[in-house]
Design a protein around this motif. Structure first.
Motif, mmCIF file in Angstrom:
data_model
loop_
_atom_site.group_PDB
_atom_site.id
_atom_site.type_symbol
_atom_site.label_atom_id
_atom_site.label_comp_id
_atom_site.label_asym_id
_atom_site.label_seq_id
_atom_site.Cartn_x
_atom_site.Cartn_y
_atom_site.Cartn_z
ATOM 1 N N PHE A 1 100.734 -26.577 -33.626
ATOM 2 C CA PHE A 1 101.807 -26.690 -32.807
ATOM 3 C C PHE A 1 102.135 -26.181 -31.670
ATOM 4 C CE2 PHE A 1 105.365 -23.261 -32.172
ATOM 5 C CZ PHE A 1 106.621 -24.059 -33.410
ATOM 6 N N LEU A 2 101.279 -25.246 -30.905
ATOM 7 C CA LEU A 2 101.082 -24.948 -29.562
ATOM 8 C C LEU A 2 101.591 -26.965 -29.320
ATOM 9 C CD1 LEU A 2 99.735 -21.817 -29.391
ATOM 10 C CD2 LEU A 2 101.780 -22.311 -29.483
ATOM 11 N N LEU A 3 99.782 -26.949 -29.350
ATOM 12 C CA LEU A 3 99.806 -28.841 -28.152
ATOM 13 C C LEU A 3 101.056 -29.636 -28.524
ATOM 14 C CD1 LEU A 3 96.575 -28.955 -29.360
ATOM 15 C CD2 LEU A 3 96.724 -28.251 -27.530
ATOM 16 N N GLU A 4 101.670 -29.653 -29.872
ATOM 17 C CA GLU A 4 102.753 -30.513 -30.000
ATOM 18 C C GLU A 4 103.960 -30.064 -29.185
ATOM 19 O OE1 GLU A 4 104.533 -33.804 -30.876
ATOM 20 O OE2 GLU A 4 102.331 -33.003 -31.332
ATOM 21 N N GLN A 5 104.254 -28.940 -29.138
ATOM 22 C CA GLN A 5 105.164 -28.131 -28.522
ATOM 23 C C GLN A 5 105.224 -28.157 -27.123
ATOM 24 O OE1 GLN A 5 107.876 -26.960 -29.411
ATOM 25 N NE2 GLN A 5 107.309 -26.905 -31.503
ATOM 26 N N ILE B 1 101.774 -30.912 -20.487
ATOM 27 C CA ILE B 1 100.293 -30.901 -20.623
ATOM 28 C C ILE B 1 99.866 -31.501 -19.366
ATOM 29 C CG2 ILE B 1 98.620 -32.587 -21.757
ATOM 30 C CD1 ILE B 1 99.278 -31.237 -24.500
ATOM 31 N N THR B 2 98.586 -31.614 -18.608
ATOM 32 C CA THR B 2 98.809 -32.267 -17.509
ATOM 33 C C THR B 2 97.405 -32.276 -17.280
ATOM 34 O OG1 THR B 2 98.017 -29.765 -15.863
ATOM 35 C CG2 THR B 2 100.220 -31.319 -16.445
ATOM 36 N N GLY B 3 96.583 -32.016 -18.404
ATOM 37 C CA GLY B 3 94.946 -32.012 -18.320
ATOM 38 C C GLY B 3 94.268 -31.000 -17.823
ATOM 39 N N LYS B 4 95.133 -29.679 -17.364
ATOM 40 C CA LYS B 4 94.713 -28.556 -16.848
ATOM 41 C C LYS B 4 94.831 -27.181 -17.225
ATOM 42 C CE LYS B 4 94.800 -29.353 -11.923
ATOM 43 N NZ LYS B 4 96.180 -28.695 -10.463
ATOM 44 N N GLY C 1 91.818 -31.247 -30.234
ATOM 45 C CA GLY C 1 92.039 -30.724 -28.771
ATOM 46 C C GLY C 1 91.697 -32.136 -28.333
ATOM 47 N N GLU C 2 90.465 -33.112 -28.374
ATOM 48 C CA GLU C 2 90.505 -34.249 -28.343
ATOM 49 C C GLU C 2 91.775 -35.154 -28.145
ATOM 50 O OE1 GLU C 2 87.554 -38.134 -29.426
ATOM 51 O OE2 GLU C 2 87.501 -36.062 -30.389
ATOM 52 N N TYR C 3 92.107 -34.910 -29.483
ATOM 53 C CA TYR C 3 93.981 -35.953 -30.207
ATOM 54 C C TYR C 3 94.666 -35.547 -28.664
ATOM 55 C CZ TYR C 3 97.672 -37.559 -32.371
ATOM 56 O OH TYR C 3 99.231 -38.313 -32.512
ATOM 57 N N TYR C 4 94.833 -34.282 -28.340
ATOM 58 C CA TYR C 4 96.019 -33.927 -27.147
ATOM 59 C C TYR C 4 95.308 -33.849 -26.257
ATOM 60 C CZ TYR C 4 98.777 -32.427 -30.761
ATOM 61 O OH TYR C 4 100.416 -32.736 -32.153
ATOM 62 N N GLY C 5 94.127 -34.715 -25.184
ATOM 63 C CA GLY C 5 93.929 -34.648 -24.344
ATOM 64 C C GLY C 5 93.751 -33.403 -23.580
ATOM 65 N N THR D 1 94.942 -23.440 -17.445
ATOM 66 C CA THR D 1 95.816 -23.132 -17.847
ATOM 67 C C THR D 1 95.454 -22.579 -19.585
ATOM 68 O OG1 THR D 1 97.752 -23.484 -16.613
ATOM 69 C CG2 THR D 1 98.601 -22.009 -18.922
ATOM 70 N N PHE D 2 95.492 -21.139 -20.123
ATOM 71 C CA PHE D 2 95.191 -20.933 -22.028
ATOM 72 C C PHE D 2 96.705 -21.172 -22.768
ATOM 73 C CE2 PHE D 2 94.980 -18.139 -25.141
ATOM 74 C CZ PHE D 2 93.286 -19.096 -25.899
ATOM 75 N N ILE D 3 96.387 -22.315 -23.229
ATOM 76 C CA ILE D 3 97.496 -22.026 -23.963
ATOM 77 C C ILE D 3 97.123 -21.485 -25.546
ATOM 78 C CG2 ILE D 3 98.361 -23.868 -26.180
ATOM 79 C CD1 ILE D 3 97.917 -26.059 -24.204
ATOM 80 N N GLY D 4 95.770 -21.499 -25.967
ATOM 81 C CA GLY D 4 95.548 -20.253 -27.806
ATOM 82 C C GLY D 4 94.924 -20.962 -27.973
ATOM 83 N N GLY D 5 93.911 -20.233 -28.785
ATOM 84 C CA GLY D 5 92.655 -19.743 -29.499
ATOM 85 C C GLY D 5 92.812 -18.770 -30.714
ATOM 86 N N GLY D 6 91.630 -18.858 -31.231
ATOM 87 C CA GLY D 6 91.103 -18.006 -32.048
ATOM 88 C C GLY D 6 90.022 -18.184 -33.318
#
Length: 575
Positions: free
Chosen positions: A333-337, A344-347, A364-368, A392-397
């Motif tokens: 969800f976060l990656l799609e948002q 999403i810039t690659g960083k 991660g691979e799918y969203y680059g 930049t950290f998006i999220g993780g678990g």
């Protein structure tokens, strides 16, 4: 029974005038009534593990008490003075609902203040993620929270955080331990300077709630939020202080709290274990959900860093998600948002651990977006944020029901994660879908991943020896085949080597040393063995996957992979 002389030497030291009369009396009673318990209380010193220091409360070097925590705090004070010479040191302290947490927190505050350190002590129990937040918000040098997370009622613990709000990691952990071990118990300064102890509450609460809303809130239509029916239980813990408030501020109006579990209580009277990983812990919440037709059930552990979730399946029955599934839904969800917002810039990166589902890598691979993988424990994900400030950290678990959204909190955070999962559920329901269906769609897109965990409990000194011997046996007699599938690679994080079992070639592992073994099979399955860093357990993690093209294939694929894991367990002799 015979007790070794080195243990008796420790016992007699605790009978000296450096220890109060109550402590000495308890030791004398153990000497006559329970020598076995006396041995367990003194045979070793409590150590920092995956999630700080946890142990049974009582007298002795292997117990949580004013002296072991006082010694920790004195050593940490000495380390801070060396690390920040000439600065006015600042520390934040929080505690949870466990027995003695408030009094032990005051002992810790007293020792810090006695060493000239400014203390910010929460006036009442608070979630662990709020302590992580407070360390940064108040510009503290360190932070301490008194908690034993989801351990049984007789446990308590001591977790140390650094300036970034993350738990201590190498080399600081070892350096702090060295300072602690230099000390005698007589060196602890318990004489509080009350002028240096400041009580904190509402200002931090409001800032923490605002941070959760900012990081885990999305532009979900008001009507969607008002249409989501939520059942929430704090399992007698600290999240009652934060989660209802955050959900209310976010606009969720249909939140039902399990009243029987809302009062903080260190006995955890309505559950066998206050651990949302255990299905039984959410039984009362599930019953309330069925009674009221709720869409989602959320339960948190005592210090509010883990959350368990139940949602309705395609037959409208409540089903529990495991930690890997929750992590996948949230991360996707976060990656799609982020993708839709053009951010999403690659960083950017997401975070996971070596025992969690490999499906995070596929996402991660799918969203680059890079998926960084660390050792077990959220301190390693927090360290990633600190080590890569340009990213930049998006999220993780991690698989053990922990998740972190953004970097305002540097530990797993059930408060922001609860809001995030409600946002996902509300949006899905408004679109005629559900979290369960969204998870199924992810499996259709990325393949079906099946994970399973076995925990074997081995208590006391003998148990610790057994666990150590089990790991030795796996190293000296490496597994070569499971269920007819050959082992391709073995990663040994204790020796920091990965071995190709076909060619015999070895490669270095670049994560810190840890007592972990991972087997990779030729069919893509993965099995990990590691002693727990917080409980007297050895854990075995199983992960396998298979491609599917449609959600209709999930049921048969799940049965196939479940059977495969059963054979793995049998071949390892873990039945």
């Amino acid at each position: 029974m015979h007790i070794a002389q080195n243990i008796l030497d420790k016992v007699h030291q605790w009978l000296s005038p450096a220890f109060d009369e109550i402590t000495q009396q308890e030791i004398k009673e153990l000497m006559t009534s329970s020598p076995k318990e006396l041995e367990d209380a003194f045979y070793k010193n409590l150590e920092f593990g995956t999630g700080g220091m946890r142990g049974i409360m009582g007298v002795g070097t292997n117990r949580i008490n004013k002296y072991t925590l006082g010694k920790n705090t004195q050593g940490l004070s000495d380390y801070l003075k060396k690390s920040f010479p000439g600065e006015q040191l600042r520390v934040a302290i929080a505690y949870d609902c466990r027995h003695n947490s408030n009094t032990l927190a005051k002992v810790v505050a007293d020792v810090f203040s006695a060493n000239g350190i400014q203390v910010f002590l929460f006036s009442d129990l608070r979630p662990t993620p709020e302590l992580s937040f407070a360390v940064k918000y108040l510009n503290c040098h360190t932070g301490v929270v008194l908690t034993a997370s989801h351990n049984p009622p007789e446990y308590n613990g001591y977790k140390v955080y650094w300036q970034d709000g993350g738990q201590i990691v190498p080399p600081q952990d070892k350096e702090i331990i060295e300072e602690i071990e230099k000390l005698a118990y007589e060196d602890i300064n318990f004489q509080a300077n009350e002028n240096l102890i400041q009580y904190i509450d509402k200002e931090i609460d409001d800032a923490f709630a605002a941070s959760a809303l900012e990081n885990a809130g999305f532009n979900i239509p008001v009507s969607a939020k008002e249409n989501l029916k939520i059942v929430f239980t704090s399992l007698h813990g600290t999240s009652i202080k934060a989660i209802p408030n955050v959900l209310d501020k976010a606009g969720y109006t249909k939140v039902q709290i399990v009243k029987e579990q809302a009062l903080p209580d260190g006995n955890f009277p309505t559950v066998k274990s206050p651990n949302p990983e255990e299905p039984e812990a959410l039984a009362m919440a599930l019953a309330l959900a069925d009674e009221t037709g709720a869409d989602i059930v959320i339960g948190t552990d005592p210090d509010a860093d883990r959350l368990g979730i139940a949602v309705r399946d395609n037959e409208d029955k409540m089903v529990l998600l495991n930690g890997n599934q929750t992590m996948i839904v949230m991360t996707a969800f976060l990656l799609e948002q982020w993708k839709r917002a053009g951010k999403i810039t690659g960083k950017e990166f997401i975070g996971s651990t070596i025992v969690s589902t490999p499906m995070m890598l596929a996402l991660g691979e799918y969203y680059g977006v890079e998926c960084k993988v660390g050792l077990t424990g959220f301190k390693w994900i927090a360290k990633m944020i600190k080590d890569f400030p340009e990213k930049t950290f998006i999220g993780g678990g991690e698989e053990s029901f922990g998740y972190m959204v953004g970097d305002a909190v540097r530990d797993k955070d059930a408060v922001a994660s609860t809001l995030l999962i409600c946002e996902i559920a509300a949006l899905a329901k408004a679109a005629g879908s559900s979290i369960y269906q969204e998870l199924q769609n992810l499996y259709a897109d990325f393949g079906y991943y099946k994970e399973h965990l076995i925990s074997i409990t081995k208590k006391g000194m003998e148990g610790a020896t057994e666990i150590k011997q089990m790991m030795t046996n796996f190293r000296e007699n490496p597994v070569k085949e499971l269920n007819g599938e050959r082992v391709v690679f073995v990663e040994d994080y204790q020796s920091s080597k990965a071995k190709n079992m076909f060619s015999g070639e070895e490669e270095p592992l670049y994560l810190p040393k840890s007592d972990v073994l991972i087997y990779y099979l030729e069919d893509g399955s993965k099995i990990c063995a590691r002693p727990s860093g917080t409980e007297p357990k050895i854990k075995f993690y199983f992960s396998c996957n298979a491609p599917i093209e449609h959600t209709d294939e999930i049921e048969d694929t799940d049965a196939y992979l479940t059977e495969k894991i059963k054979h793995f367990i049998t071949d390892l002799g873990l039945n």
